[in-house]
Motif scaffolding. Structure first.
Motif, mmCIF file in Angstrom:
data_model
loop_
_atom_site.group_PDB
_atom_site.id
_atom_site.type_symbol
_atom_site.label_atom_id
_atom_site.label_comp_id
_atom_site.label_asym_id
_atom_site.label_seq_id
_atom_site.Cartn_x
_atom_site.Cartn_y
_atom_site.Cartn_z
ATOM 1 N N TYR A 1 -1.824 -0.339 8.422
ATOM 2 C CA TYR A 1 -3.194 -0.607 7.973
ATOM 3 C C TYR A 1 -4.215 -0.181 9.023
ATOM 4 O O TYR A 1 -5.270 0.339 8.709
ATOM 5 C CB TYR A 1 -3.368 -2.087 7.622
ATOM 6 C CG TYR A 1 -3.008 -2.390 6.189
ATOM 7 C CD1 TYR A 1 -3.963 -2.304 5.178
ATOM 8 C CD2 TYR A 1 -1.724 -2.742 5.836
ATOM 9 C CE1 TYR A 1 -3.632 -2.570 3.864
ATOM 10 C CE2 TYR A 1 -1.377 -3.008 4.520
ATOM 11 C CZ TYR A 1 -2.337 -2.919 3.542
ATOM 12 O OH TYR A 1 -2.016 -3.165 2.238
ATOM 13 N N ARG A 2 -3.897 -0.448 10.278
ATOM 14 C CA ARG A 2 -4.832 -0.064 11.345
ATOM 15 C C ARG A 2 -5.004 1.449 11.389
ATOM 16 O O ARG A 2 -6.112 1.950 11.565
ATOM 17 C CB ARG A 2 -4.326 -0.573 12.692
ATOM 18 C CG ARG A 2 -4.542 -2.060 12.861
ATOM 19 C CD ARG A 2 -4.062 -2.524 14.227
ATOM 20 N NE ARG A 2 -4.315 -3.949 14.383
ATOM 21 C CZ ARG A 2 -3.871 -4.656 15.410
ATOM 22 N NH1 ARG A 2 -3.157 -4.071 16.360
ATOM 23 N NH2 ARG A 2 -4.131 -5.938 15.494
ATOM 24 N N LEU A 3 -3.892 2.179 11.242
ATOM 25 C CA LEU A 3 -3.977 3.635 11.247
ATOM 26 C C LEU A 3 -4.839 4.127 10.101
ATOM 27 O O LEU A 3 -5.676 5.021 10.263
ATOM 28 C CB LEU A 3 -2.574 4.231 11.124
ATOM 29 C CG LEU A 3 -1.762 4.295 12.405
ATOM 30 C CD1 LEU A 3 -0.294 4.514 12.094
ATOM 31 C CD2 LEU A 3 -2.274 5.399 13.309
ATOM 32 N N MET A 4 -4.653 3.533 8.925
ATOM 33 C CA MET A 4 -5.445 3.961 7.781
ATOM 34 C C MET A 4 -6.907 3.622 7.998
ATOM 35 O O MET A 4 -7.788 4.412 7.661
ATOM 36 C CB MET A 4 -4.946 3.295 6.508
ATOM 37 C CG MET A 4 -3.567 3.737 6.125
ATOM 38 S SD MET A 4 -3.090 3.132 4.508
ATOM 39 C CE MET A 4 -3.755 4.415 3.464
ATOM 40 N N GLY A 5 -7.158 2.447 8.585
ATOM 41 C CA GLY A 5 -8.532 2.048 8.849
ATOM 42 C C GLY A 5 -9.227 3.002 9.802
ATOM 43 O O GLY A 5 -10.452 3.107 9.812
ATOM 44 N N ALA A 6 -8.441 3.707 10.627
ATOM 45 C CA ALA A 6 -9.018 4.675 11.547
ATOM 46 C C ALA A 6 -8.878 6.093 10.989
ATOM 47 O O ALA A 6 -8.923 7.053 11.740
ATOM 48 C CB ALA A 6 -8.341 4.566 12.911
ATOM 49 N N TYR A 7 -8.715 6.203 9.665
ATOM 50 C CA TYR A 7 -8.614 7.483 8.940
ATOM 51 C C TYR A 7 -7.343 8.258 9.263
ATOM 52 O O TYR A 7 -7.190 9.381 8.821
ATOM 53 C CB TYR A 7 -9.796 8.415 9.249
ATOM 54 C CG TYR A 7 -11.140 7.957 8.748
ATOM 55 C CD1 TYR A 7 -11.554 8.266 7.457
ATOM 56 C CD2 TYR A 7 -12.000 7.248 9.564
ATOM 57 C CE1 TYR A 7 -12.799 7.879 6.997
ATOM 58 C CE2 TYR A 7 -13.257 6.853 9.111
ATOM 59 C CZ TYR A 7 -13.649 7.176 7.827
ATOM 60 O OH TYR A 7 -14.881 6.794 7.374
ATOM 61 N N ARG A 8 -6.442 7.695 10.090
ATOM 62 C CA ARG A 8 -5.239 8.464 10.465
ATOM 63 C C ARG A 8 -4.217 8.383 9.344
ATOM 64 O O ARG A 8 -3.170 7.746 9.473
ATOM 65 C CB ARG A 8 -4.640 7.900 11.760
ATOM 66 C CG ARG A 8 -5.036 8.629 13.019
ATOM 67 C CD ARG A 8 -6.465 8.511 13.305
ATOM 68 N NE ARG A 8 -6.858 9.185 14.544
ATOM 69 C CZ ARG A 8 -8.098 9.152 15.002
ATOM 70 N NH1 ARG A 8 -9.035 8.494 14.348
ATOM 71 N NH2 ARG A 8 -8.397 9.784 16.106
ATOM 72 N N MET A 9 -4.506 9.061 8.241
ATOM 73 C CA MET A 9 -3.659 8.923 7.061
ATOM 74 C C MET A 9 -2.288 9.563 7.294
ATOM 75 O O MET A 9 -1.276 9.069 6.827
ATOM 76 C CB MET A 9 -4.333 9.565 5.852
ATOM 77 C CG MET A 9 -5.688 8.958 5.529
ATOM 78 S SD MET A 9 -5.566 7.245 4.943
ATOM 79 C CE MET A 9 -7.296 6.753 4.959
ATOM 80 N N ILE B 1 0.826 -1.204 0.000
ATOM 81 C CA ILE B 1 0.000 0.000 0.000
ATOM 82 C C ILE B 1 0.863 1.257 0.000
ATOM 83 O O ILE B 1 0.561 2.249 -0.669
ATOM 84 C CB ILE B 1 -0.975 -0.018 1.203
ATOM 85 C CG1 ILE B 1 -1.993 1.107 1.048
ATOM 86 C CG2 ILE B 1 -0.251 0.094 2.516
ATOM 87 C CD1 ILE B 1 -3.149 0.994 1.997
ATOM 88 N N LEU C 1 1.225 -3.945 9.853
ATOM 89 C CA LEU C 1 -0.141 -4.129 10.345
ATOM 90 C C LEU C 1 -0.649 -2.835 10.981
ATOM 91 O O LEU C 1 -1.791 -2.430 10.792
ATOM 92 C CB LEU C 1 -0.155 -5.269 11.366
ATOM 93 C CG LEU C 1 -1.510 -5.742 11.859
ATOM 94 C CD1 LEU C 1 -2.350 -6.252 10.707
ATOM 95 C CD2 LEU C 1 -1.347 -6.834 12.899
ATOM 96 N N GLN C 2 0.227 -2.185 11.729
ATOM 97 C CA GLN C 2 -0.142 -0.939 12.387
ATOM 98 C C GLN C 2 -0.450 0.154 11.354
ATOM 99 O O GLN C 2 -1.328 0.985 11.578
ATOM 100 C CB GLN C 2 1.011 -0.514 13.316
ATOM 101 C CG GLN C 2 0.604 0.427 14.431
ATOM 102 C CD GLN C 2 -0.266 -0.259 15.484
ATOM 103 O OE1 GLN C 2 -0.666 -1.406 15.342
ATOM 104 N NE2 GLN C 2 -0.596 0.460 16.529
ATOM 105 N N LEU D 1 0.947 4.084 -3.075
ATOM 106 C CA LEU D 1 0.699 5.508 -2.860
ATOM 107 C C LEU D 1 1.905 6.337 -3.315
ATOM 108 O O LEU D 1 1.752 7.425 -3.867
ATOM 109 C CB LEU D 1 0.339 5.788 -1.396
ATOM 110 C CG LEU D 1 -1.028 5.229 -0.974
ATOM 111 C CD1 LEU D 1 -1.318 5.508 0.488
ATOM 112 C CD2 LEU D 1 -2.156 5.797 -1.839
#
Lengths: 518, 325
Positions: free
Chosen positions: A479-487, A98, A476-477, A102
């Motif tokens: 992806y988790r950040l992105m999943g929580a919108y923390r781009m 990912i 993994l972290q 980007l």
């Protein structure tokens, strides 16, 4: 070759190869055995197979095709920052998908730098989505590896040969016929096979840049079978097909890359007297600049995106970074433990099985390995408790194909040069390993270890299935950040990952680069 | 024999340690992250339960179900939190889930009666775009426009599957034509939500498939009002996220307590600004400031779990056909 006396036994290496084969085929078998009767092979699977082969073939040809002039230029030229450039060139290969996508989009996307530049001249933006986008991304990922593998081929030509060629006043054509051509015939097929095999199991890149479901690869079909249909039988079937394809590609490559090396040299630093003309200089400059721009601009985009976020990262991200370092370290140790004996065994004559099982790691779907391991481990132990060692082991197996490509040619050379001498001195077994094999393999071991550490650092693979609530790795972290919108934080974490991977690679590969210095 | 005695002593000691009962909840990844509802939920529940709540992340909703299927009856999980109505039919088929006894005043736009699963939040799928750009008002207008969209692949992502069912619920047999019209608007299809949303923020597309509540994140957490969700006249497909108790749980009472806690104020007030979805039961304090700016679809679309399971494969085939041209 088999049966000839060798200073080391092939047994440990063959054992390691068997272990790897059992791990990969065993997990596949475990998935297949758990399956209920599922659907067979459909029309869409054939389409996926066709697309997979097309894109992997094109990606391999283009990556290696571009890597040859670039590696040649890097082998011939000495300039300030050369070793840094060679280290940096390794970066794309180890990025999580990912992050790399980007980064690529920031340069080649519809709103990217290139499109804005074209827009200033009133031109249409670049159209990146489609087969060419997939190939572009795969070249971005694999060109660095291809360059390094081929560059190493150049460096393995003994310095004395170049000296001799220069004394005989060999022209470019003669150089090509006598030194470079034969070397490439040995090295390039292996590089082609590795890149082809890597691209076979691509899925997120192919889907995202392929522009839609046309770009379905076998790995996505495996994903669908597993996640959408929970059809383990079909997942195992498709995974088996993927293994067969890679195995076939590997066999072809091993056959054509057979052949003797250049004989003994004294490991002097290579000095070149050829290619001094202005034309040769500017051509080399062009190739170096082109590949550097192509590989470094997306990295620059990742760095720029990550800078604002990296200072405000939360403790959990740093903790994940610590976990990633731990996994990478363990994985590197396991890899060397497997790969060095396997390379010795391959060099001592046990080529087929050892090298083939070394390359299987490329073809195995992480989803299937992870699921298979889960099925196997679950009845006897808590999968969470094993998250760290399992992730490290699987990462090591995934890095094994690269390590084998790096180690085997050198190991064969070491055996060829010093085998008989050592036997006549009655230096065998551990003494040979310690006094001859390991020191002579230092450069390649460093490169392989660096690659393994960096790859493991960036891998998401199986950890997702085994993830413990308190054990997250850095990818993994992200992806988790992105999943929580923390781009922004995700971009910062991606930059941290990039630095860690590069750092690990640089430190371990230091040993590998001394050979490349002028 | 000495070893055995030692081992027995150890076992005894760990049994003594384990006097605080442990409740294991499998959920999807973004719940357990520092920014998700997990940490606050864990703290709030542990205050009332006298137990140790262990939240385990396992990919997304589909991966979660796969995980439970793999583990079967021997699973350590007591509760699974994070399936949606597109997955519940398959989840029930496993026979691994037990019925619950929770009742609540749900704030869902649809009737809810499910003996096995308890809803904890919900949301509408929507196309998110930059607020300063005009947005089409339905799928047909979107197809006719030159707007570029990024969507997720239904084979690997739950929002992707949601969009598939959205078009199917709104257009039924007409769905293939809608997809044909949309095919030149689709810039690309991604593996998951993160890739797609990241691409949208990078400026690769005008719109991205996400939720009507996504702009609330930007507004509340980043004080950035530049994102909006396009309201579609056909109505918006809903995602109702649910939790269920496993039949083989070794902590059935605690699991029941957790499900009841889940629809209580303490849990529900955490949801809007951590999971960025609507709470299943409106908290006493109402929704956080900023949620009133969100679009409120006039029509809520939701296929029942049996319908969703029935049309899923056919809808995937139509989607593949239209976008593979």
């Amino acid at each position: 070759m088999a049966g000839r006396a060798q200073p080391v036994s092939a047994l440990p290496g063959t054992g390691a190869a068997l272990l790897v084969a059992v791990l990969i085929l065993g997990t596949l078998g475990a998935v297949a055995l758990r399956a209920e009767a599922g659907s067979g092979f459909g029309a869409s699977d054939w389409a996926a197979l066709r697309f997979t082969l097309t894109q992997a073939g094109l990606s391999a040809l283009l990556s290696v095709g571009l890597a040859i002039p670039a590696a040649r230029a890097l082998a011939r030229r000495r300039f300030p920052g050369r070793s840094l450039l060679i280290a940096l060139l390794g970066a794309p290969f180890i990025l999580p998908v990912i992050v790399a996508i980007l980064g690529l989009l920031a340069v080649f996307g519809r709103a990217g730098w290139l499109s804005s530049l074209l827009g200033m001249f009133g031109l249409e933006p670049v159209q990146i989505y489609g087969l060419h986008g997939v190939v572009l991304a795969h070249v971005f990922f694999n060109l660095p590896l291809a360059i390094r593998l081929i560059l190493q081929g150049w460096q393995e030509i003994p310095a004395e040969r170049f000296r001799l060629a220069a004394q005989l006043d060999a022209g470019p054509l003669a150089m090509w016929r006598l030194l470079e051509g034969p070397m490439l015939r040995r090295v390039a097929p292996g590089a082609l096979a590795v890149v082809f095999a890597i691209c076979l199991s691509s899925f997120a890149v192919a889907l995202t840049l392929g522009g839609g479901p046309r770009a379905t690869t076998l790995e996505l079909a495996i994903y669908q079978a597993f996640r959408f249909d929970f059809d383990l039988g079909r997942a195992a079937l498709l995974s088996g097909l993927q293994l067969l394809l890679t195995g076939a590609a590997a066999l072809v490559a091993l056959r054509v890359s057979a052949g003797e090396g250049f004989g003994a040299g004294l490991d002097r630093a290579v000095r070149r007297w050829d290619g001094q003309s202005a034309l040769a200089r500017s051509l080399d400059g062009f190739w170096i600049a082109l590949s550097a721009a192509f590989l470094l601009l997306p990295l620059a985009a990742i760095v720029l995106a990550g800078l604002p976020g990296i200072l405000s990262l939360k403790a959990s991200v740093w903790q994940a970074a610590g976990n990633s370092i731990l996994v990478a370290a363990l994985s590197t140790v396991i890899l060397l433990w497997l790969a060095l004996p396997m390379a010795a065994a391959a060099a001592a004559g046990r080529r087929g099985l050892t090298e083939l099982s070394g390359i299987l790691g490329l073809a195995a779907s992480p989803l299937v390995i992870g699921t298979g391991l889960f099925i196997l481990i679950y009845p006897i132990a808590d999968p969470f408790a094993l998250a760290l060692p399992v992730t490290a082991l699987v990462n090591a197996v995934m890095a094994l194909p690269f390590a084998m490509r790096i180690l085997v040619p050198r190991a064969r050379e070491v055996m060829g040069r010093y085998g008989r001498l050592s036997l006549s001195l009655d230096m065998q077994g551990w003494a040979f390993v310690r006094r001859v094999y390991l020191p002579r393999m230092r450069a390649q071991t460093g490169f392989a270890a660096g690659l393994a550490a960096a790859l493991s650092m960036g891998d998401l693979g199986v950890v997702a299935l085994f993830a413990d609530p308190d054990f997250a790795t850095l990818p993994l972290q992200i992806y988790r950040l992105m999943g929580a919108y923390r781009m922004e934080a995700a971009a910062g974490a991606a930059l941290l990952l990039l630095m860690l991977s590069m750092g690990a690679f640089w430190i371990l590969d230091r040993g590998g680069r001394w050979h490349a210095e002028a | 024999m000495k070893h055995l005695a030692f081992a027995a002593g150890l076992l005894g000691a760990s049994a003594a340690f384990a006097e605080t009962p442990e409740l294991t909840v499998y959920t999807y990844d973004s719940v357990v992250s520092d920014w998700g509802p997990g940490p606050a939920v864990e703290k709030a529940f542990e205050e009332v339960c006298g137990c140790d709540l262990k939240l385990v992340g396992a990919g997304d909703g589909a991966a979660l179900l796969a995980r439970v299927k793999l583990e079967g009856a021997r699973s350590d999980a007591d509760v699974v939190l994070g399936l949606d109505t597109n997955l519940t039919a398959a989840a029930k088929e496993t026979g691994l889930f037990a019925e619950h006894s929770v009742s609540a005043e749900y704030a869902l736009p649809v009737e809810w009666s499910d003996a096995t699963f308890v809803p904890y939040d919900w949301g509408y799928f929507a196309f998110v775009h930059n607020a300063d750009a005009a947005a089409p008002a339905d799928f047909k207008a979107l197809a006719a426009s030159d707007k570029k969209i990024v969507i997720q692949d239904p084979r690997s992502s739950t929002p992707g599957l949601g969009l598939l069912l959205w078009v199917k619920a709104a257009y039924g047999d007409e769905a293939p034509e809608i997809w044909k019209g949309l095919s030149d608007n689709v810039v690309t299809v991604t593996k998951g939500w993160s890739e797609a949303y990241g691409m949208f923020l990078e400026g690769e597309a005008d719109m991205v498939l996400s939720y009507t509540t996504s702009p609330a994140y930007h507004l509340i957490a980043e004080e950035d009002g530049s994102k909006a969700a396009a309201a579609f006249d056909e109505g918006h497909y809903m995602q109702v996220e649910v939790a269920g108790k496993l039949a083989n749980s070794d902590q059935p009472e605690l699991a029941d307590q957790f499900l009841a806690f889940m629809v209580s104020d303490a849990f529900q007030s955490i949801i809007p600004t951590t999971n960025w979805m609507y709470p299943a039961v409106t908290p006493e304090g109402g929704l956080p400031e900023g949620f009133e700016t969100l679009i409120a679809p006039e029509k809520s679309l939701l296929l029942s779990e049996t319908e969703a399971a029935e049309v899923r494969d056919a809808a995937l085939g139509e989607w593949l056909d239209a976008l593979s041209q």
